[in-house]
Design a protein around this motif. Structure first.
Motif, mmCIF file in Angstrom:
data_model
loop_
_atom_site.group_PDB
_atom_site.id
_atom_site.type_symbol
_atom_site.label_atom_id
_atom_site.label_comp_id
_atom_site.label_asym_id
_atom_site.label_seq_id
_atom_site.Cartn_x
_atom_site.Cartn_y
_atom_site.Cartn_z
ATOM 1 N N ARG A 45 0.838 -1.204 0.000
ATOM 2 C CA ARG A 45 0.000 0.000 0.000
ATOM 3 C C ARG A 45 0.871 1.251 0.000
ATOM 4 O O ARG A 45 0.749 2.130 0.856
ATOM 5 C CB ARG A 45 -0.960 -0.033 1.190
ATOM 6 C CG ARG A 45 -2.003 -1.122 1.047
ATOM 7 C CD ARG A 45 -2.876 -1.252 2.256
ATOM 8 N NE ARG A 45 -3.847 -2.336 2.067
ATOM 9 C CZ ARG A 45 -4.586 -2.858 3.026
ATOM 10 N NH1 ARG A 45 -4.473 -2.393 4.261
ATOM 11 N NH2 ARG A 45 -5.431 -3.829 2.780
ATOM 12 N N PHE A 62 -10.485 1.461 -5.447
ATOM 13 C CA PHE A 62 -9.855 2.699 -4.986
ATOM 14 C C PHE A 62 -10.150 3.878 -5.913
ATOM 15 O O PHE A 62 -10.015 5.035 -5.508
ATOM 16 C CB PHE A 62 -8.341 2.502 -4.845
ATOM 17 C CG PHE A 62 -7.644 3.654 -4.170
ATOM 18 C CD1 PHE A 62 -7.724 3.808 -2.795
ATOM 19 C CD2 PHE A 62 -6.952 4.591 -4.906
ATOM 20 C CE1 PHE A 62 -7.114 4.890 -2.162
ATOM 21 C CE2 PHE A 62 -6.334 5.672 -4.286
ATOM 22 C CZ PHE A 62 -6.418 5.813 -2.907
ATOM 23 N N ALA A 67 -1.927 -1.895 -10.444
ATOM 24 C CA ALA A 67 -3.110 -2.488 -9.807
ATOM 25 C C ALA A 67 -4.161 -1.436 -9.482
ATOM 26 O O ALA A 67 -5.272 -1.786 -9.104
ATOM 27 C CB ALA A 67 -2.710 -3.223 -8.536
ATOM 28 N N PRO A 87 -11.407 -0.399 -10.509
ATOM 29 C CA PRO A 87 -10.833 -0.740 -9.205
ATOM 30 C C PRO A 87 -11.540 0.034 -8.096
ATOM 31 O O PRO A 87 -11.922 1.198 -8.270
ATOM 32 C CB PRO A 87 -9.369 -0.301 -9.336
ATOM 33 C CG PRO A 87 -9.111 -0.249 -10.810
ATOM 34 C CD PRO A 87 -10.406 0.164 -11.429
ATOM 35 N N GLU A 116 3.329 -2.293 -6.255
ATOM 36 C CA GLU A 116 3.478 -3.527 -7.039
ATOM 37 C C GLU A 116 4.916 -4.028 -7.033
ATOM 38 O O GLU A 116 5.166 -5.238 -7.029
ATOM 39 C CB GLU A 116 3.040 -3.299 -8.495
ATOM 40 C CG GLU A 116 1.570 -2.986 -8.665
ATOM 41 C CD GLU A 116 1.269 -1.504 -8.676
ATOM 42 O OE1 GLU A 116 0.173 -1.117 -9.073
ATOM 43 O OE2 GLU A 116 2.160 -0.720 -8.278
ATOM 44 N N PRO A 118 -3.581 6.428 -7.206
ATOM 45 C CA PRO A 118 -3.474 4.974 -7.048
ATOM 46 C C PRO A 118 -2.135 4.450 -7.542
ATOM 47 O O PRO A 118 -1.404 5.139 -8.266
ATOM 48 C CB PRO A 118 -4.629 4.448 -7.911
ATOM 49 C CG PRO A 118 -4.797 5.493 -8.970
ATOM 50 C CD PRO A 118 -4.500 6.801 -8.301
ATOM 51 N N THR A 119 -1.810 3.214 -7.148
ATOM 52 C CA THR A 119 -0.594 2.580 -7.667
ATOM 53 C C THR A 119 -0.764 2.361 -9.171
ATOM 54 O O THR A 119 -1.885 2.167 -9.656
ATOM 55 C CB THR A 119 -0.322 1.245 -6.968
ATOM 56 O OG1 THR A 119 -1.362 0.310 -7.293
ATOM 57 C CG2 THR A 119 -0.278 1.417 -5.458
ATOM 58 N N GLY A 179 -4.171 0.471 -6.958
ATOM 59 C CA GLY A 179 -4.463 0.130 -5.580
ATOM 60 C C GLY A 179 -4.192 1.264 -4.615
ATOM 61 O O GLY A 179 -3.876 2.395 -4.979
ATOM 62 N N ASN A 180 -4.289 0.913 -3.355
ATOM 63 C CA ASN A 180 -4.222 1.829 -2.228
ATOM 64 C C ASN A 180 -2.772 2.284 -1.975
ATOM 65 O O ASN A 180 -1.906 1.452 -1.720
ATOM 66 C CB ASN A 180 -4.779 1.060 -1.021
ATOM 67 C CG ASN A 180 -4.802 1.856 0.243
ATOM 68 O OD1 ASN A 180 -4.003 2.753 0.435
ATOM 69 N ND2 ASN A 180 -5.698 1.519 1.141
#
Length: 511
Positions: free
Chosen positions: A83, A139, A494, A137, A88, A490-491, A496-497
């Protein structure tokens, strides 16, 4: 020192060394080439890593030798360290450790990831195919509220239907609209658990964006405060239900109803069913079944796959059923033993240490196609450190499950919300243990007590995630909600968080 499994890497992987690169790829882009500094002249040694991580080179060497000398060995990442802004790469690096020492596909080894596994059948409501055919996604929901009509596969839009081509990071798959309505069910993610609370709150207050928000919950959470309609929900004590444990399913538990719903509280299935009937699609939505009938039907379907389970009424009376032990599942056992006969589900049929998709992707200019370190925004080398010199990370405290139980203020005396800071960082700021401090960056401000401790490294601060957002008139959060300070970016792969990558400054609070 040669303490790697060359046979495994040669047989099962591509991209480790120049001799085992995919067709058309530059041999100088292999993992070994990266480690030896072929392109940048920087050998990725323990001394190099010490400058980034703060972990002494001697300790890194000691851990490497201990891991290489233990076979089989498992580095179960658990996840959380991903996170970060470029999370990643950390996950790929953890998987790389397993591959280097041949620990994938064997008993006692590990193939990477969080280590969760499902041995038995899962039970749940049947979910019809998404008629829209696309998803985003989790997020990125705020992006979809703000400018969903501009979001493409570059922004994480993916296909969930054969009717739509999932073209990956090409920018061709897109959304047709912004999000205009939100049903927020049993979730504090609308505000509290999402990043950059001030930016998110501004977005939610703009009725030209998301026009209607419904929250169903058992408490008036921070997220419920940003809703147009709040529906009181029932707790698990007020319904019959059953559930497996999280991420693993060696047992199923039955939640027996202990009390009638309080006040006007309703289980979500009930009011959703009523709403569906008012819309003329009640039978289609419910299948003509009550909640009790669905529980029995789902359980009967589960028993067809798991015949050792008792009958429904007996299971309800037992409260919990533990499955008989089964032989452990070894992920990728056949593939690692004989990749020619049992190829991996990749383009090459092998484990792709070198990713052709990354090499040709949108971020190829600054992301390596192998698991390598990349300086990240708001990292320790970011020029922004001149203004905000301290790293801020979050952690999961024992007093909460995410934001659940933070309204249980009797816990404050046992495990108070506070900011951890190293004595060296506290001293230069005139801060003592127990002082009230202000933590700030360009995204927001938090007022919180401080704990001065050597349990955190110099240059880093930490705040437990999950405290309920409680702003004063000026917008300063007074409870210690870390997401006032976290980033919405976000990443890259992905989507992501990124909530552990933040730069802040800490000053002593002056009344």
């Amino acid at each position: 020192r040669g303490l790697y499994d060359k046979d495994f890497l040669d047989r099962c992987c591509i991209g480790f060394d120049p001799e085992h690169m995919p067709e058309g790829a530059d041999p100088d882009d292999s993992y070994v080439s990266y480690l030896t500094g072929v392109r940048d002249g920087v050998v990725k040694s323990p001394s190099w890593a010490e400058q980034i991580t703060g972990i002494p080179a001697q300790k890194i060497t000691e851990l490497a030798l201990k891991y290489a000398g233990s076979h089989p060995a498992a580095v179960v990442q658990g996840l959380g360290h991903q996170r970060h802004a470029y999370g990643e790469q950390a996950v790929r690096g953890g998987i790389m450790l397993s591959l280097i020492c041949g620990n994938a596909g064997i008993s006692g080894g590990h193939a990477g990831g969080h280590g969760g596994y499902l041995v038995h059948a899962e039970a749940g409501m049947p979910i019809p195919e998404n008629p829209y055919g696309r998803k985003i996604p989790c997020f990125c929901w705020t992006e979809a509220v703000d400018h969903g009509h501009r979001m493409t596969s570059y922004d994480g839009v993916k296909s969930v239907s054969s009717a739509y081509s999932d073209t990956g990071h090409t920018g061709t798959l897109r959304l047709d609209s912004d999000i205009k309505m939100i049903f927020n069910i049993a979730s504090n993610t609308l505000i509290n658990q999402h990043s950059d609370i001030n930016a998110t709150a501004k977005l939610l207050k703009d009725t030209s964006k998301c026009e209607f928000i419904v929250t169903s919950d058992i408490f008036m959470t921070a997220s419920a405060m940003y809703s147009d309609l709040v529906l009181p929900a029932t707790s698990f004590l007020e319904n019959d239900n059953f559930t497996p444990p999280w991420r693993f399913n060696e047992y199923y538990a039955f939640n027996n109803k202990l009390a009638e719903p309080v006040g006007e509280s309703r289980f979500e299935y009930e009011w959703m069913s009523e709403l569906a009937y008012r819309l003329g699609i009640g039978d289609e939505f419910t299948g003509g079944r009550t909640c009790e009938e669905w529980l029995r039907a789902i359980y009967a379907e589960l028993r067809e796959k798991e015949p050792e389970m008792p009958g429904y009424d007996e299971f309800k009376k037992m409260g919990i059923y533990r499955f008989r032990p089964v032989k452990p599942v070894i992920a990728f056992e056949k593939e690692c033993r004989d990749p020619e006969r049992y190829p991996f589900k990749t383009t090459s049929g092998k484990i792709e240490i070198y990713s052709d998709a990354v090499a040709k992707g949108r971020y190829k200019e600054y992301f390596p196609a192998i698991p390598g370190y990349v300086d990240q925004p708001e990292g320790f080398r970011d020029p922004l450190t001149a203004k905000y010199p301290l790293q801020l990370i979050g952690w999961h405290t024992k007093r909460r499950a995410h934001s659940v139980h933070d309204n249980n203020h009797s816990m404050d005396k046992l495990d108070p919300n506070c900011l951890w800071i190293h004595p060296g960082d506290a001293d230069v700021r005139g801060i003592s243990d127990g002082d009230m401090v202000i933590v700030r960056n360009d995204r927001g401000t938090v007022q919180i007590p401080v704990m001065v401790t050597e349990r955190i490294m110099k240059g880093v601060t930490a705040m437990a995630q999950g405290a309920w957002y409680t702003p004063d008139e000026s917008g300063t959060d007074k409870r210690g909600c870390i997401n006032v300070l976290t980033s919405l970016h976000p990443t890259p792969y992905a989507f992501g968080n990124p909530q552990h990558t933040n730069l802040v400054e800490v000053v002593k609070y002056e009344k």
